[in-house]
Design an enzyme around this catalytic site. Structure first.
Site, PDB file in Angstrom:
ATOM      1  N   CYS A   1       0.814  -1.224   0.000  1.00 49.08           N
ATOM      2  CA  CYS A   1       0.000   0.000   0.000  1.00 49.08           C
ATOM      3  C   CYS A   1       0.844   1.269   0.000  1.00 49.08           C
ATOM      4  O   CYS A   1       0.306   2.376  -0.043  1.00 49.08           O
ATOM      5  CB  CYS A   1      -0.960  -0.017   1.175  1.00 49.08           C
ATOM      6  SG  CYS A   1      -2.104  -1.410   1.079  1.00 49.08           S
TER       7      CYS A   1
ATOM      8  N   HIS B   1      -9.311   4.078  -0.591  1.00 45.71           N
ATOM      9  CA  HIS B   1      -7.941   3.555  -0.582  1.00 45.71           C
ATOM     10  C   HIS B   1      -7.705   2.567  -1.736  1.00 45.71           C
ATOM     11  O   HIS B   1      -7.657   1.362  -1.529  1.00 45.71           O
ATOM     12  CB  HIS B   1      -7.671   2.891   0.779  1.00 45.71           C
ATOM     13  CG  HIS B   1      -6.283   2.371   0.955  1.00 45.71           C
ATOM     14  ND1 HIS B   1      -5.163   2.933   0.361  1.00 45.71           N
ATOM     15  CD2 HIS B   1      -5.813   1.298   1.672  1.00 45.71           C
ATOM     16  CE1 HIS B   1      -4.081   2.249   0.717  1.00 45.71           C
ATOM     17  NE2 HIS B   1      -4.450   1.246   1.497  1.00 45.71           N
TER      18      HIS B   1
END
Lengths: 385, 385
Positions: free
Chosen positions: A84, A334
């Site tokens: 991420c 996200h």
């Protein structure tokens, strides 16, 4: 001279079931070109942050694929994956390319298409950010990993579920005014606390959603900037990056994020600045506990004090240090490999005075992007002219 | 000053059914540290080239994972994926990190574990290097893609299957003396021509094998080099990188590889050198036709003349321009994300005068690494003191 940012653009973060990664990326790139006199032929390189294209769309080799799709077929191209933190790492590689003299203009973008897969498949794909041998095969998923961190933090420092919830409330409420955000819905602490449990002590609104989207930043040299009309006055003051053990069990404590501390120190040093100089911040709040740990690692709060930010309103839009004015990962969404680039998009708008949640007088802005449960962290500090 | 190479190391390329990627990578890294006074704590960054860890081992986030496993837990870490050019791209990012001043010492490594998966799964994983929409979903696999290129080349330039076979014979025979090579078996043209067809006109020995392995190169600044005992005198004279359409159908011709032409031009320019200055070469011979196209793109042969290299012995060990003295991908093996790093390992040994197939008087050496059917290409030129 530090590199400048020529232009930024982002799709809305959302579920985009009818758009492939290449379509999302091109949409953002076209918008980034639109406000400048730059075009694809100006790009020396195209760097792409992407975490799970191989797993969700059967598509690797996204550097070359997306360079071609934005019209820069001949550019040097790579894909960077740091889970991420792929976006933040991609931005930093672009900065290095410009600083080394290898490139005058680099398109640093991120793209992710997650929602077309079913949720079990997405959960499996996300688990690739953890240590497969020592975490996944033992049954840990990411909500579980962050739940362990939250539970221990609550134990050590007496934090309450309400303190975590305050982060979610702040960020969701910030997202309401951001047209790029996935959620536009105000929440109360009670809304958060009564949402369904996902991994005790975390509940649904302690967690960010599954998102699709793309964001793009064009990084250029000072010399290149002087010859072109740019869409922004932002420049890169400093960057830092550090790592840590991927598996949570290999860390001395799970209530600190040392990679973030080191990355921040490096970025502050390079930017010749300090926490008290920062005017606005985007941190990686994949879960509410992550924002609290980030605020401590970045030097804004002492250890165990990070909950004060949201609870006391200090990190609110009108607080002394607004954090996640975009809505953060919790409210804005996200798309995993994109987030670090999206943070630069948001902060660039803050520096230019054109953010939907504009903070007054932004001279220095900081972004913090995390991979896994803290094993990869990038910190970027931007400034104005 | 151009970056220097401090040390190189490589596992044997082979099927390593009992070794995970992390074990292979650590094996190579320990060997790279062994001959120097460098250790993990000297590393500012660990960059990892890896193509299919997500798909074969359910393991992403290899940058942080492997930085930790080699003992450099705090280093900046990333994984780079440009399909089979992941290794070359990783090396070039390490060069940029040093040239930008962001790092004094970068471990640039590659790792791949392919053979633990069944062959259908590996074929599917490799297909992620192609355009999923316009190639894979139409039934094209990589042997098919290179077969199209070979067939067209034979049609345009009158090349014969024997001319392709000569490349395989040369490279397999070079591999016999290389202890790192997967195959140690001499071949004749007849052996190649009578091997089983895989995608007409290509037969089994026109193709490289499925391989596991890891290679590591430590790239350092001139200042760092002056303070440490290095294991090699190699330095980076120049690098180049360019891209092309991923899908074969989107190119003007399939008998040229323009990304390689552009990458070579950039590397020659930066190194202030020319094809006639190069003493030894490693090219990306994933299939025999690929070596022929590479020799033309790199300026060693005119278009349509590349077959002469192997057929006339010009690229043999005792020829005027030895090519793939390692055995190449055909003979040494092709752990896909590693190959570009492995080429640097081989050429560094040639520059130091310690290669098992040593060429006399090597002053300049060139590596050519390809992703997909030519969509990503890196070219690196190394020199001695």
């Amino acid at each position: 001279m530090p590199p400048k940012i020529a232009s930024v653009a982002s799709t809305k973060y959302d579920e985009h079931p009818d758009s492939s990664s290449r379509e999302l990326f091109v949409e953002a790139a076209i918008d980034a070109f639109a406000e400048t006199d730059l075009g694809p032929s100006d790009l020396d390189a195209v760097y792409v942050g992407n975490f799970m294209g191989d797993l969700i769309e059967d598509q690797g080799h996204m550097g070359a694929l997306l360079a071609d799709h934005v019209g820069a077929r001949e550019a040097a191209s790579i894909r960077i994956e740091s889970a991420c933190a792929s976006g933040g790492a991609t931005f930093r590689q672009a900065v290095h390319a410009v600083e080394s003299g290898a490139a005058d203009a680099v398109l640093a973008g991120g793209v992710e298409q997650m929602s077309i897969a079913n949720i079990e498949h997405v959960t499996d794909a996300l688990a690739n950010a953890a240590d497969d041998v020592y975490e996944n095969e033992q049954g840990l998923t990411f909500p579980g990993i962050y739940a362990l961190m939250a539970r221990r933090y609550m134990h050590e420092f007496g934090a309450r579920k309400e303190d975590l919830a305050a982060v979610s409330v702040k960020n969701h409420n910030n997202a309401v005014e951001n047209p790029l955000a996935q959620f536009q819905k105000k929440l109360t602490v009670d809304d958060v606390l009564t949402s369904k449990p996902i991994a005790t002590p975390l509940v649904l609104y302690d967690a960010c959603p599954v998102s699709d989207g793309a964001s793009v930043v064009i990084v250029v040299s000072e010399a290149f900037a002087a010859e072109h009309s740019l869409d922004t006055s932002a420049r890169v003051l400093g960057t830092g990056q550090s790592s840590d053990a991927v598996a949570l069990q290999d860390r001395a404590t799970i209530t600190r994020t040392p990679a973030a501390e080191r990355a921040a120190e490096e970025a502050y040093d390079e930017a010749d600045t300090a926490p008290e100089d920062i005017d606005v911040v985007e941190v990686h709040d994949c879960f509410t506990i992550a924002e609290i740990l980030a605020l401590e690692a970045l030097g804004f709060y002492d250890r165990g004090e990070g909950t004060r930010g949201a609870v006391d309103g200090e990190t609110a839009l009108d607080g002394k240090l607004p954090v996640n004015t975009s809505g953060g990962l919790l409210g804005k969404g996200h798309p995993v490999g994109v987030t670090g680039i999206g943070q630069i998009v948001e902060l660039t708008k803050q520096i230019d005075g054109r953010h939907p949640n504009q903070v007054e007088g932004v001279n220095a802005a900081l972004a913090h992007n995390v991979g896994g449960s803290g094993a990869s962290t990038t910190v970027t500090i931007l400034g104005g002219e």
